[in-house]
Design a protein around this motif. Sequence first.
Motif, PDB file in Angstrom:
ATOM      1  N   GLU A  26       0.810  -1.210   0.000  1.00 40.05           N
ATOM      2  CA  GLU A  26       0.000   0.000   0.000  1.00 40.05           C
ATOM      3  C   GLU A  26       0.848   1.267   0.000  1.00 40.05           C
ATOM      4  O   GLU A  26       0.563   2.212  -0.720  1.00 40.05           O
ATOM      5  N   SER A  27       1.884   1.290   0.810  1.00 41.28           N
ATOM      6  CA  SER A  27       2.663   2.513   0.965  1.00 41.28           C
ATOM      7  C   SER A  27       3.760   2.665  -0.080  1.00 41.28           C
ATOM      8  O   SER A  27       4.128   3.776  -0.445  1.00 41.28           O
ATOM      9  N   GLY A  28       4.312   1.541  -0.526  1.00 41.70           N
ATOM     10  CA  GLY A  28       5.444   1.604  -1.440  1.00 41.70           C
ATOM     11  C   GLY A  28       6.732   2.001  -0.752  1.00 41.70           C
ATOM     12  O   GLY A  28       7.764   2.148  -1.384  1.00 41.70           O
ATOM     13  N   SER A  29       6.663   2.196   0.562  1.00 41.38           N
ATOM     14  CA  SER A  29       7.838   2.587   1.333  1.00 41.38           C
ATOM     15  C   SER A  29       8.534   1.354   1.896  1.00 41.38           C
ATOM     16  O   SER A  29       7.870   0.406   2.297  1.00 41.38           O
ATOM     17  N   PRO A  30       9.847   1.384   1.958  1.00 40.01           N
ATOM     18  CA  PRO A  30      10.559   0.253   2.542  1.00 40.01           C
ATOM     19  C   PRO A  30      10.417   0.225   4.055  1.00 40.01           C
ATOM     20  O   PRO A  30      10.028   1.217   4.669  1.00 40.01           O
ATOM     21  N   MET A  31      10.703  -0.905   4.645  1.00 40.03           N
ATOM     22  CA  MET A  31      10.685  -1.054   6.102  1.00 40.03           C
ATOM     23  C   MET A  31      12.058  -1.532   6.540  1.00 40.03           C
ATOM     24  O   MET A  31      12.637  -2.433   5.931  1.00 40.03           O
TER      25      MET A  31
END
Length: 91
Positions: A26-31
Motif C-alpha cells: 500500500e505505501s510503497g515505502s521500505p521497512m
Amino acid sequence: MRYSQQIKPISYLKSNAAEVMLKLKESGSPMIITQNGEAKAVIQDIASYEETQETLALLKILALGQQQVEAGQLTPVEDVVQRLKNRGKKD
C-alpha cells in the motif's frame, strides 16, 4: 518519507508478516528491520524494488555516457542517423 516510522524489530515482522506485506504494498515505502537494536535489513514490495532497479540501471547508463563524453568518445549525430537509416534498409 520518514524512515523513523518504518523501523520495526524482527519480532514484529515474524508475528505480523501478512500485515507487513500489505503495508509495504500500500505505501510503497521500505521497512527497516532491526535485530538486537541494530538495523539489519530493508524490505520492500516487489513493484518498488523493480522501480528502484530500473532507476539504478538508467543511472548507470547515464554515468557511462558521461564517462564517454569526458573521454572524448563521441560520434557525430549525422553518423548515427545515417547508421540508423542504413539499418532500416537491411531489415
